[in-house]
Each structure stands twice: as C-alpha cells, then as structure tokens.
Design a protein around this motif. Structure first.
Motif, PDB file in Angstrom:
ATOM      1  N   PRO A 136      81.469  55.123 -59.042  1.00  0.00           N
ATOM      2  CA  PRO A 136      82.637  54.754 -58.242  1.00  0.00           C
ATOM      3  C   PRO A 136      83.910  55.344 -58.809  1.00  0.00           C
ATOM      4  N   GLU A 137      85.019  55.146 -58.120  1.00  0.00           N
ATOM      5  CA  GLU A 137      86.286  55.701 -58.582  1.00  0.00           C
ATOM      6  C   GLU A 137      86.560  55.256 -60.013  1.00  0.00           C
ATOM      7  N   ALA A 138      87.197  56.139 -60.770  1.00  0.00           N
ATOM      8  CA  ALA A 138      87.319  55.954 -62.215  1.00  0.00           C
ATOM      9  C   ALA A 138      88.079  54.686 -62.579  1.00  0.00           C
ATOM     10  N   SER A 139      89.121  54.338 -61.814  1.00  0.00           N
ATOM     11  CA  SER A 139      89.878  53.131 -62.147  1.00  0.00           C
ATOM     12  C   SER A 139      89.031  51.879 -61.962  1.00  0.00           C
ATOM     13  N   LEU A 140      88.174  51.880 -60.940  1.00  0.00           N
ATOM     14  CA  LEU A 140      87.259  50.745 -60.746  1.00  0.00           C
ATOM     15  C   LEU A 140      86.241  50.682 -61.876  1.00  0.00           C
ATOM     16  N   LEU A 141      85.734  51.837 -62.247  1.00  0.00           N
ATOM     17  CA  LEU A 141      84.755  51.887 -63.333  1.00  0.00           C
ATOM     18  C   LEU A 141      85.375  51.372 -64.630  1.00  0.00           C
ATOM     19  N   GLY A 142      86.628  51.773 -64.892  1.00  0.00           N
ATOM     20  CA  GLY A 142      87.320  51.262 -66.071  1.00  0.00           C
ATOM     21  C   GLY A 142      87.475  49.760 -66.033  1.00  0.00           C
ATOM     22  N   SER A 143      87.774  49.204 -64.859  1.00  0.00           N
ATOM     23  CA  SER A 143      87.886  47.753 -64.710  1.00  0.00           C
ATOM     24  C   SER A 143      86.568  47.059 -65.022  1.00  0.00           C
ATOM     25  N   ALA A 144      85.467  47.607 -64.492  1.00  0.00           N
ATOM     26  CA  ALA A 144      84.156  47.012 -64.739  1.00  0.00           C
ATOM     27  C   ALA A 144      83.768  47.127 -66.210  1.00  0.00           C
ATOM     28  N   PHE A 145      84.044  48.272 -66.832  1.00  0.00           N
ATOM     29  CA  PHE A 145      83.753  48.438 -68.256  1.00  0.00           C
ATOM     30  C   PHE A 145      84.530  47.414 -69.090  1.00  0.00           C
ATOM     31  N   ARG A 146      85.801  47.232 -68.775  1.00  0.00           N
ATOM     32  CA  ARG A 146      86.618  46.302 -69.553  1.00  0.00           C
ATOM     33  C   ARG A 146      86.174  44.858 -69.335  1.00  0.00           C
ATOM     34  N   ALA A 147      85.681  44.545 -68.134  1.00  0.00           N
ATOM     35  CA  ALA A 147      85.136  43.204 -67.894  1.00  0.00           C
ATOM     36  C   ALA A 147      83.896  42.980 -68.759  1.00  0.00           C
ATOM     37  N   ARG A 148      83.044  44.004 -68.838  1.00  0.00           N
ATOM     38  CA  ARG A 148      81.832  43.869 -69.650  1.00  0.00           C
ATOM     39  C   ARG A 148      82.179  43.727 -71.124  1.00  0.00           C
ATOM     40  N   TYR A 149      83.129  44.524 -71.615  1.00  0.00           N
ATOM     41  CA  TYR A 149      83.487  44.447 -73.028  1.00  0.00           C
ATOM     42  C   TYR A 149      84.193  43.128 -73.344  1.00  0.00           C
ATOM     43  N   SER A 170      71.156  39.440 -69.323  1.00  0.00           N
ATOM     44  CA  SER A 170      70.524  40.350 -68.363  1.00  0.00           C
ATOM     45  C   SER A 170      70.822  39.984 -66.919  1.00  0.00           C
ATOM     46  N   LYS A 171      71.150  38.720 -66.660  1.00  0.00           N
ATOM     47  CA  LYS A 171      71.430  38.292 -65.278  1.00  0.00           C
ATOM     48  C   LYS A 171      72.918  38.299 -64.954  1.00  0.00           C
ATOM     49  N   ASN A 172      73.720  38.609 -65.943  1.00  0.00           N
ATOM     50  CA  ASN A 172      75.171  38.567 -65.733  1.00  0.00           C
ATOM     51  C   ASN A 172      75.646  39.707 -64.836  1.00  0.00           C
ATOM     52  N   CYS A 173      76.734  39.426 -64.105  1.00  0.00           N
ATOM     53  CA  CYS A 173      77.397  40.444 -63.308  1.00  0.00           C
ATOM     54  C   CYS A 173      78.880  40.471 -63.673  1.00  0.00           C
ATOM     55  N   TYR A 174      79.524  41.570 -63.351  1.00  0.00           N
ATOM     56  CA  TYR A 174      80.921  41.766 -63.731  1.00  0.00           C
ATOM     57  C   TYR A 174      81.667  42.329 -62.528  1.00  0.00           C
ATOM     58  N   LEU A 175      82.846  41.779 -62.290  1.00  0.00           N
ATOM     59  CA  LEU A 175      83.645  42.163 -61.132  1.00  0.00           C
ATOM     60  C   LEU A 175      84.799  43.065 -61.574  1.00  0.00           C
ATOM     61  N   GLY A 176      84.897  44.237 -60.962  1.00  0.00           N
ATOM     62  CA  GLY A 176      85.999  45.145 -61.206  1.00  0.00           C
ATOM     63  C   GLY A 176      86.861  45.276 -59.956  1.00  0.00           C
ATOM     64  N   LEU A 177      88.177  45.180 -60.114  1.00  0.00           N
ATOM     65  CA  LEU A 177      89.108  45.246 -58.988  1.00  0.00           C
ATOM     66  C   LEU A 177      90.124  46.358 -59.211  1.00  0.00           C
ATOM     67  N   HIS A 178      90.572  46.952 -58.115  1.00  0.00           N
ATOM     68  CA  HIS A 178      91.661  47.934 -58.187  1.00  0.00           C
ATOM     69  C   HIS A 178      92.590  47.726 -56.995  1.00  0.00           C
ATOM     70  N   LEU A 179      93.800  47.262 -57.290  1.00  0.00           N
ATOM     71  CA  LEU A 179      94.836  47.070 -56.278  1.00  0.00           C
ATOM     72  C   LEU A 179      95.634  48.365 -56.191  1.00  0.00           C
ATOM     73  N   GLY A 180      95.198  49.263 -55.311  1.00  0.00           N
ATOM     74  CA  GLY A 180      95.794  50.581 -55.243  1.00  0.00           C
ATOM     75  C   GLY A 180      96.944  50.674 -54.259  1.00  0.00           C
ATOM     76  N   SER A 181      97.456  51.883 -54.095  1.00  0.00           N
ATOM     77  CA  SER A 181      98.571  52.115 -53.181  1.00  0.00           C
ATOM     78  C   SER A 181      98.168  51.931 -51.732  1.00  0.00           C
ATOM     79  N   LEU A 182      96.921  52.304 -51.399  1.00  0.00           N
ATOM     80  CA  LEU A 182      96.465  52.286 -50.012  1.00  0.00           C
ATOM     81  C   LEU A 182      95.476  51.176 -49.713  1.00  0.00           C
ATOM     82  N   SER A 183      94.828  50.650 -50.746  1.00  0.00           N
ATOM     83  CA  SER A 183      93.752  49.695 -50.502  1.00  0.00           C
ATOM     84  C   SER A 183      93.482  48.843 -51.731  1.00  0.00           C
ATOM     85  N   LEU A 184      92.781  47.739 -51.492  1.00  0.00           N
ATOM     86  CA  LEU A 184      92.218  46.916 -52.571  1.00  0.00           C
ATOM     87  C   LEU A 184      90.722  47.175 -52.586  1.00  0.00           C
TER      88      LEU A 184
END
Length: 561
Positions: free
Chosen positions: A480-493, A10-24
């Motif tokens: 949040p943007e879908a690619s970031l959300l996918g990153s966070a979901f995959r970190a949780r799984y 319950s106290k865990n956190c998960y970091l999602g990253l997206h290295l995009g064309s214009l920004s990180l």
C-alpha cells in the motif's frame, strides 16, 4: 527472565490511518503485516456536502486553502463503518498508528473539548463534533500560503530568517503552522481568545480516537516554526513571536515513540474495539513514508503525490537556508531533511487533461514517442505558488531560446505538439527537483537508492525519467501507499515496545533495557523494494546542460514575484 506466560501475537491486527489532502485512507494488517482490509474515503466524492475541490473549500481566496474539520470527523466515521461492513473484527486491533498532512491546524472550542471527552456511542461522531466544536470551521491546510505578512513578522521578532532556521530547522514558511496561528490571532482575535486547544491534523486525528486532546510530537512539531529541534521543546522566542498564551494551547510536545493513550470507550461500545487498544503518536505524511522504509541508510526518497517531496535521513541537524530539517520519526537523536514542491500531481493531471483528455495511457504513449531531453524543449509549471523558489507562473523554452534575450523572459506560449508538452512537464518537474536537491548538497554514488513513493510512483515512464535525470537506479516500494505502510509499521512496533517489552518485574527491568530491539532492528523483513528503472546510457550528457537551463527558468519566474 520472568516466568510470565508468553504473549501470543499471531491473531493480532494493526490499524494504519492516513488523513491526506484528498482522502482518508485506512488499512488493517495482520501479524505478518499483510493487508487484510482496506478502505478509502474521498472528500470530494464521498462528502460533497462540504463543497470541496481537491480537498479544500472552493470559495476561499486564491491564496487560502481551507477545510472544515467536521469533514475529517465524518470521514473517520465512514471509514470505520466501511471496514466493519467488509467483515473486519475491530476487537482484534491491538494498536493504531496514523499519519496526516503536514502543518494544517484545528482550533478547538470549549464545547468541542467537552463533547470530545464525553462521546455518546448512540450517535455518530459527526453528530456530536459539529461546527460548534471548533472555533474555526474554515481552518488552514498545508497548501495555504496567505501568511506572508505573518512570516515577515515572526522572522523579524526572532532575529531574522537565519535565526529562525537555526532554532526550528527552517526559515519561516507561509504554509507552516506558526505563521498560520499568528494570522488567526491577528485577523480573528476573538476566535483565538476562545480557542482552548490547537491541534495539528496529526494530533487531531489521534484526539478523535482517544476521546481527549492528543499532544503534538517532536517530529510533527518540527514543521511549525515553533519547536527547538535540538532541545525538543517549544522555543519561547518563537512562541512569543507567534501569539500570546500559545504554550498552553499547544500543550507540551512528546516523543514520537510515546503513546497518546487507549482508544476511547466510544469505539469500544459502538464498534467493538478492545478497551486496551493503543493509540500511538501520529506523524506527518512524509515522516510516515520514511517510517515505512526501516533499516535503509544510503537512499533518497522521492514522493510523487499531490505535492512532491524529497526526503533523506540525516545524522545531525544542519542549518540550511532552504528546505526543512525535521526530527526523525523512528530514530532517536537523528533527523531528516525534506524539500517540498507544491506543484506535484495536480499539475501532472492538469497537463494530462489538456493534451490527452485525461487518459494516462495516451499520455504515457506520448512520453514513449519523444526522445530523452525532448530535443531541448523544457517547461516549468508553477500553477500554484512554488515553495523553492518562491515563484508562480509557467515558462517554456525551446532549444533556440537565448537566456540573455528578452524572449527568455516571456518564454513560448505553447509547444508545437502535445507530445512535447507531455514530456516537458515531467522532465521539467524532475529536473527542478534534482537541481534543488543538488543545491542542498545531495550527491549519489553507485550504492545510492532513489526510492519513489506516492500516487504517481507506479507510472514506469515517469520513473524512467527520474532514473535518467538523477543518473541512478530507481526503486518502487511494494504494498500500500508508503505513508499507510509507515503507520501500520509504527502501530506494530508500538505494541512490541509498550506491551511485549513492558514487563516490570525485577529480572525484566534490567534485561529488557539492553535487549529491546530498535525500530530498524525489529523489522527483520525484506526491504520490499523492486528495481523499477535504471539510467539510460548517455543520460548525463543530455540532461547536464538542460539542468542549467531549468534553473535559469526558475530564476526568471522567481524574479517576477
């Protein structure tokens, strides 16, 4: 069942990253996948010393889109510092998922590998991984299309475009990593010879976090023209067609569900990450957007971003002449189809600047003031060389242009009113996307969902045009943007799969194999979709003839190449 104490997540956190064309972009989510911290580093604005415009070096040739990998290194340093300054407790982050722009490549030097494996927490990342860490400080991004010669060479060497598509999921494309590597080998042989390892932007970002070279995974490897997507190994025929001794530089590909390792001690000492924080296998932006839609089946995802894309799930890997078939990021033994369109939001923003001084409120009012179908005025804007079809230029037709006349080859210089230009660019893009998807076999019924993601997915006027052209309901993804959300979901799984289900006692070894939830089963949450637009009555009668004219205009532009 074993009698070990249950894990309190319950106290865990998960970091999602997206290295995009214009920004990180980075987000930290809690155990309920709610965003609690977010940070964005815009390359052009926050890192002006690298001289980029829209994320790439300005002084390159017209067909080259290059960047300095040190820019991404510094961006990661700034992003973590920003999250910490907001009050984020990095010690609570138990797993990290990531995504990055497709196809881009990074060329490590021997010095770079030594420094990567021995990061000193006293210094910042970019103070250690300097230009000396990379054999190329102007390395290609996904937008680079300067490799037509290498595309022809590779396709000829493997037996033609059809054979390349049968092996790798798509014919050779100029922006794919294989032709880019071959260009480096051909044009800069001394740099290629000194290159110790080659990373994709996805594995490069993961490498920075684990303090070692991360492997390329099957999903992202299937966007290189080098991976046999059915055997999920590097194709020797394709490697030989690309460059010598390439398998060693790429290393063996891994499953997208595998872990790359634990976070490097550098981050533990400098930013107080926990030593057992897991780093997963990072995937491409569009793959990650699909990972952000667990549990859905009958849908098409339309990404409206720097580049536009259409993505849909596939049970088997078909052999196609255009478009791409990639390994699915979360479903073993399944695939995904992807159609990429180079001219996306950059073109939309440029036309908005021309007709509305960059004011999207005024631009949207112009869309409201013009009728569906734009009275037969259609525009195709391929400012950068398009991928499908291979074409470049601008073409405008009004309702009076006859496709059989010379006028159709020239097109109109301008439309008579700015509001006509505004609707023409949006309708032209969406009709082009639909036409290409239809040629690839896309069909819809009343249950099909079109899910729009990306930077322009919140523009309801554009979404209404999508609904009318596709003649189906259009949905937005919340959060949040879908690619970031996918990153966070995959970190949780990843934490669930590799920590919560990782007991090795005798009872659990047999029990867990049968009871472990799949990625889609694990996320028993509402799909997070909101109905954004429905087709306007009569849209089929209006757009059906215009779709044919749009396809003719694209063929005219392609014939001029």
């Amino acid at each position: 069942m074993c009698h070990r104490r249950s894990i309190d997540c319950s106290k865990n956190c998960y970091l999602g990253l997206h290295l995009g064309s214009l920004s990180l972009h980075g987000v930290i989510v809690d155990s309920e996948l709610k965003v609690i911290f977010e940070s964005l580093v815009h390359y052009d604005v926050d890192l002006p010393e690298f001289g980029t415009k829209t994320g790439v070096i300005e002084d390159a040739a017209y067909d080259e889109f290059l960047c300095n990998p040190v820019m991404y290194v510094k961006a990661l340093d700034i992003l973590i510092e920003s999250l910490v300054s907001q009050g984020a407790d990095m010690h609570s982050v138990v797993s990290i998922g990531g995504a990055a722009q497709h196809h881009g490549s990074v060329y490590w030097s021997d010095i770079g590998l030594r420094r990567l494996c021995n990061l000193n927490p006293i210094f910042r990342l970019h103070e250690q991984l300097t230009n000396q860490a990379f054999e190329l400080t102007r390395s290609p991004t996904w937008r680079d299309f300067s490799t037509d010669e290498q595309v022809r060479e590779m396709e000829f060497a493997v037996g033609g475009a059809a054979e390349m598509a049968a092996i790798t999921g798509s014919r050779a494309y100029a922006r794919y990593t294989g032709p880019q590597i071959r260009k480096v080998f051909r044009k800069c042989p001394e740099h290629y010879e000194r290159t110790s390892r080659i990373s994709l932007h996805t594995s490069f970002l993961a490498s920075l976090l684990i303090g070692g070279v991360a492997a390329i995974n099957h999903t992202d490897g299937s966007g290189m023209n080098l991976l046999d997507i059915r055997k999920k190994t590097w194709s020797k025929k394709c490697l030989d067609a690309c460059a010598p001794d390439l398998a060693r530089r790429l290393m063996r590909p891994i499953k997208p569900s595998r872990l790359q390792g634990r976070i490097a001690n550098y981050y533990v000492q400098r930013w107080n990450f926990r030593p057992d924080c897991m780093v997963g296998a990072f995937i491409g932006s569009k793959n990650s957007e699909m990972a952000g839609l667990p549990g859905l089946t009958d849908y098409l995802m339309l990404s409206l971003d720097t580049s536009d894309a259409i993505v849909l799930p596939l049970k088997i890997a078909p052999v196609i002449n255009e478009g791409h078939v990639l390994v699915h990021p979360t479903r073993p033994d399944e695939y995904m189809g992807m159609l990429c369109f180079r001219n996306g939001s950059v073109v939309r923003n440029a036309i908005c600047e021309e007709v509305a001084n960059g004011c999207w409120e005024s631009f949207n009012q112009m869309l409201d003031d013009t009728p569906m179908g734009n009275n037969g005025n259609v525009a195709i804007h391929f400012r950068d060389r398009e991928i499908i079809p291979i074409a470049q230029g601008t073409m405008r037709w009004d309702a009076d242009v006859d496709p059989m006349t010379q006028e159709s080859l020239r097109g109109l210089p301008r439309f008579e009113a700015p509001e006509i230009e505004a609707r023409a660019v949006i309708e032209g893009q969406i009709m082009h996307h639909f036409s290409v998807a239809s040629e690839m076999g896309f069909t819809s019924d009343e249950d099909t969902k079109v899910i729009v993601v990306g930077s322009d997915a919140k523009n309801t006027r554009i979404l209404q045009i999508v609904a009318d052209v596709f003649n189906t309901r259009v949905y937005q993804r919340n959060g949040p943007e879908a690619s970031l959300l996918g990153s966070a979901f995959r970190a949780r799984y990843a934490f669930y799969e590799h920590r919560e289900c990782a007991c090795n006692c005798r009872p659990c070894r047999s029990w867990d194999r049968n009871s472990k939830l799949s990625y889609d089963e694990f996320f028993k949450v509402p799909d997070g979709l909101t109905l954004a637009a429905e087709p306007t009555p009569g849209c089929v009668q209006i757009y059906q003839p215009l779709l044919g004219r749009c396809a003719q205009m694209c063929r005219v532009l392609a014939s001029k190449q």
